[in-house]
Scaffold this motif. Structure first.
Motif, PDB file in Angstrom:
ATOM      1  N   ILE A 159      55.955  40.700  -4.490  1.00  0.00           N
ATOM      2  CA  ILE A 159      55.404  39.536  -3.787  1.00  0.00           C
ATOM      3  C   ILE A 159      55.658  39.652  -2.291  1.00  0.00           C
ATOM      4  CG2 ILE A 159      55.703  37.056  -3.428  1.00  0.00           C
ATOM      5  CD1 ILE A 159      56.025  36.748  -6.431  1.00  0.00           C
ATOM      6  N   ALA A 160      56.890  40.006  -1.909  1.00  0.00           N
ATOM      7  CA  ALA A 160      57.220  40.127  -0.487  1.00  0.00           C
ATOM      8  C   ALA A 160      56.348  41.183   0.186  1.00  0.00           C
ATOM      9  CB  ALA A 160      58.701  40.462  -0.323  1.00  0.00           C
ATOM     10  N   ALA A 161      56.170  42.315  -0.487  1.00  0.00           N
ATOM     11  CA  ALA A 161      55.345  43.389   0.081  1.00  0.00           C
ATOM     12  C   ALA A 161      53.887  42.963   0.185  1.00  0.00           C
ATOM     13  CB  ALA A 161      55.471  44.640  -0.780  1.00  0.00           C
ATOM     14  N   ALA A 162      53.387  42.230  -0.832  1.00  0.00           N
ATOM     15  CA  ALA A 162      51.992  41.766  -0.806  1.00  0.00           C
ATOM     16  C   ALA A 162      51.771  40.756   0.306  1.00  0.00           C
ATOM     17  CB  ALA A 162      51.625  41.160  -2.160  1.00  0.00           C
ATOM     18  N   PHE A 168      60.450  33.227   6.420  1.00  0.00           N
ATOM     19  CA  PHE A 168      60.217  32.976   4.997  1.00  0.00           C
ATOM     20  C   PHE A 168      60.581  34.191   4.143  1.00  0.00           C
ATOM     21  CE2 PHE A 168      56.625  29.724   6.064  1.00  0.00           C
ATOM     22  CZ  PHE A 168      57.584  28.822   6.496  1.00  0.00           C
ATOM     23  N   LEU A 169      60.205  35.389   4.613  1.00  0.00           N
ATOM     24  CA  LEU A 169      60.529  36.592   3.845  1.00  0.00           C
ATOM     25  C   LEU A 169      62.031  36.849   3.832  1.00  0.00           C
ATOM     26  CD1 LEU A 169      57.674  39.096   4.798  1.00  0.00           C
ATOM     27  CD2 LEU A 169      58.000  37.879   2.646  1.00  0.00           C
ATOM     28  N   ALA A 170      62.703  36.566   4.947  1.00  0.00           N
ATOM     29  CA  ALA A 170      64.156  36.746   5.004  1.00  0.00           C
ATOM     30  C   ALA A 170      64.853  35.818   4.015  1.00  0.00           C
ATOM     31  CB  ALA A 170      64.667  36.503   6.420  1.00  0.00           C
ATOM     32  N   VAL A 171      64.417  34.558   3.972  1.00  0.00           N
ATOM     33  CA  VAL A 171      65.007  33.597   3.032  1.00  0.00           C
ATOM     34  C   VAL A 171      64.763  34.048   1.598  1.00  0.00           C
ATOM     35  CG1 VAL A 171      64.865  31.235   2.146  1.00  0.00           C
ATOM     36  CG2 VAL A 171      64.881  31.640   4.614  1.00  0.00           C
ATOM     37  N   ARG A 172      63.542  34.516   1.318  1.00  0.00           N
ATOM     38  CA  ARG A 172      63.241  34.994  -0.041  1.00  0.00           C
ATOM     39  C   ARG A 172      64.141  36.168  -0.421  1.00  0.00           C
ATOM     40  NH1 ARG A 172      59.361  35.091  -4.087  1.00  0.00           N
ATOM     41  NH2 ARG A 172      59.430  37.047  -5.258  1.00  0.00           N
ATOM     42  N   CYS A 173      64.300  37.119   0.482  1.00  0.00           N
ATOM     43  CA  CYS A 173      65.123  38.282   0.193  1.00  0.00           C
ATOM     44  C   CYS A 173      66.581  37.900  -0.048  1.00  0.00           C
ATOM     45  CB  CYS A 173      65.026  39.296   1.333  1.00  0.00           C
ATOM     46  SG  CYS A 173      63.415  40.099   1.450  1.00  0.00           S
ATOM     47  N   PHE A 176      54.305  29.702   3.183  1.00  0.00           N
ATOM     48  CA  PHE A 176      55.411  29.045   2.489  1.00  0.00           C
ATOM     49  C   PHE A 176      55.228  29.181   0.977  1.00  0.00           C
ATOM     50  CE2 PHE A 176      57.194  25.104   0.643  1.00  0.00           C
ATOM     51  CZ  PHE A 176      58.498  25.150   1.121  1.00  0.00           C
ATOM     52  N   TYR A 177      54.042  28.873   0.491  1.00  0.00           N
ATOM     53  CA  TYR A 177      53.795  28.911  -0.951  1.00  0.00           C
ATOM     54  C   TYR A 177      53.596  30.334  -1.465  1.00  0.00           C
ATOM     55  CZ  TYR A 177      53.683  23.872  -0.907  1.00  0.00           C
ATOM     56  OH  TYR A 177      54.044  22.553  -0.782  1.00  0.00           O
ATOM     57  N   LEU A 178      53.013  31.207  -0.651  1.00  0.00           N
ATOM     58  CA  LEU A 178      52.872  32.608  -1.053  1.00  0.00           C
ATOM     59  C   LEU A 178      54.232  33.262  -1.261  1.00  0.00           C
ATOM     60  CD1 LEU A 178      50.007  33.762   1.349  1.00  0.00           C
ATOM     61  CD2 LEU A 178      49.845  33.643  -1.146  1.00  0.00           C
ATOM     62  N   VAL A 179      55.160  32.999  -0.360  1.00  0.00           N
ATOM     63  CA  VAL A 179      56.489  33.594  -0.452  1.00  0.00           C
ATOM     64  C   VAL A 179      57.246  33.044  -1.666  1.00  0.00           C
ATOM     65  CG1 VAL A 179      58.741  33.709   0.693  1.00  0.00           C
ATOM     66  CG2 VAL A 179      56.670  34.179   1.989  1.00  0.00           C
ATOM     67  N   SER A 193      53.429  32.096  13.914  1.00  0.00           N
ATOM     68  CA  SER A 193      53.047  32.720  12.644  1.00  0.00           C
ATOM     69  C   SER A 193      53.954  33.908  12.332  1.00  0.00           C
ATOM     70  CB  SER A 193      51.590  33.180  12.709  1.00  0.00           C
ATOM     71  OG  SER A 193      50.714  32.095  12.920  1.00  0.00           O
ATOM     72  N   LEU A 194      54.236  34.724  13.344  1.00  0.00           N
ATOM     73  CA  LEU A 194      55.120  35.864  13.143  1.00  0.00           C
ATOM     74  C   LEU A 194      56.539  35.418  12.807  1.00  0.00           C
ATOM     75  CD1 LEU A 194      53.813  38.071  16.085  1.00  0.00           C
ATOM     76  CD2 LEU A 194      53.607  38.612  13.650  1.00  0.00           C
ATOM     77  N   ILE A 195      57.003  34.365  13.474  1.00  0.00           N
ATOM     78  CA  ILE A 195      58.333  33.821  13.170  1.00  0.00           C
ATOM     79  C   ILE A 195      58.377  33.306  11.734  1.00  0.00           C
ATOM     80  CG2 ILE A 195      60.047  32.055  13.762  1.00  0.00           C
ATOM     81  CD1 ILE A 195      58.889  32.102  16.621  1.00  0.00           C
ATOM     82  N   ALA A 196      57.316  32.599  11.326  1.00  0.00           N
ATOM     83  CA  ALA A 196      57.249  32.069   9.960  1.00  0.00           C
ATOM     84  C   ALA A 196      57.316  33.201   8.944  1.00  0.00           C
ATOM     85  CB  ALA A 196      55.967  31.260   9.783  1.00  0.00           C
ATOM     86  N   LEU A 197      56.569  34.275   9.189  1.00  0.00           N
ATOM     87  CA  LEU A 197      56.558  35.414   8.274  1.00  0.00           C
ATOM     88  C   LEU A 197      57.970  35.983   8.111  1.00  0.00           C
ATOM     89  CD1 LEU A 197      54.893  37.557   6.648  1.00  0.00           C
ATOM     90  CD2 LEU A 197      54.847  38.888   8.774  1.00  0.00           C
TER      91      LEU A 197
END
Length: 321
Positions: A3-6, A310-315, A163-166, A303-307
């Motif tokens: 998911i993170a990679a996608a 969100f990915l950092a929190v998911r990881c 947010f929802y994709l992550v 947008s870049l900050i959000a990416l």
């Protein structure tokens, strides 16, 4: 990690390519499904206040859930063929759920027309991205409309989908897009949709509640990084963040108004009818075409900050859990 990679690949595909005209888009089919479901449900429920509320609630349940299940099933079946196919399908839908390039391209078309002093062309360009009547807007009004659209749609079109994709990959991202599309089609307080569209509008408010507030702070940080007035952005957000009929729309608009030291919102014409609305921000200077570029810089940086965030929190959560 799929998911993170996608999400990562989908984000940069959107940033570079936007939405090519030749490529079928899920939102188009969601719109067709909404129209078909509306006709079907209106025939099945009585044309009364209660009946319309029930029909609208059925729509608000069927479309998001159906979008989620169809996407999840398609990715699962693709994975049975080959894991790479599942990844490619998820990446495609992550790409299509986002709108960074589209927002930038459409709003910068407005800026170009304004700089060419082509007011009719600018009105026509901004009419592609706003719902209000644009035929009588002056140059400042056109610029304001474009700025408001970029600010508001940073949340709806970028941060909230991310947010929802992550959280849940493409299925949850498309579920959110279904909610957002429903609201844009039936979430109006007019004679036709006052009751039928109420459930869709309320569901959209709920789905955007947390992302809209995260978006506001992301925009403030972006204002700081792009040389705009971040302190004033916070002040205006704190004062004017509820100056809108929706509890979410003014969150990012107020940040934009404060960061750029301009006045946004206020009364506007919709379908020939004047709608009285409070203003957002302060009239410290005249809105100009260059402000469209400024809000776009903020939007892209946010947008870049959000990416990354969100990915950092998911990881981190994946590691801890």
């Amino acid at each position: 990690m799929r998911i993170a990679a996608a999400v990562l690949c989908g984000f940069f595909m959107d940033l570079c390519l936007g939405d090519p005209d030749w490529m079928p888009h899920p939102v188009i089919y969601m719109g067709k499904a909404i129209s078909a479901l509306e006709k079907f449900l209106r025939r099945r429920f009585p044309d009364t206040q209660k009946g319309l509320l029930m029909a609208g609630a059925a729509l608000a349940a069927i479309l998001p859930l159906g979008s989620f299940l169809m996407a999840a099933a398609a990715i699962y079946l693709a994975g049975l063929v080959h894991p790479v196919l599942a990844f490619l399908l998820e990446t495609l839908w992550c790409w299509q759920a986002l709108a960074v390039k589209g927002l930038y391209t459409e709003s910068m078309r407005v800026k170009k027309k304004l700089e060419e002093q082509d007011l009719p062309g600018a009105r026509s360009a901004v009419a592609r991205i706003v719902g209000r009547d644009t035929q009588n807007l002056d140059a400042a009004g056109v610029a304001k409309a474009a700025i408001e659209t970029v600010a508001e749609n940073f949340s709806d079109g970028v941060a909230a989908p991310l947010f929802y994709l992550v959280i849940g990959g493409a299925p949850l991202g498309l579920c959110y897009k279904a909610i957002n599309t429903m609201d844009s089609m039936v979430g109006y307080k007019n004679d036709r949709y006052l009751y039928f569209g109420r459930a869709a509008a309320k569901l959209d408010d709920v789905a955007n509640y947390i992302p809209a507030r995260i978006s506001a702070f992301l925009m403030m940080f972006a204002a700081l990084l792009t040389g705009q007035n971040a302190k004033h952005a916070f002040q205006i957000w704190k004062r004017d963040r509820y100056n809108h009929a929706s509890p979410n729309s003014a969150q990012t608009e107020s940040v934009a108004a404060g960061a750029l030291d301009i006045l946004l919102a206020g009364d506007a014409w919709y379908f020939g009818k004047l709608v009285k609305k409070p203003t957002i921000g302060e009239d410290l200077r005249t809105v100009e075409a260059a402000d469209i570029m400024r809000i776009n810089r903020m939007m892209i940086v946010a947008s870049l900050i959000a990416l990354v965030l969100f990915l950092a929190v998911r990881c981190v959560l994946c590691i801890l859990l």
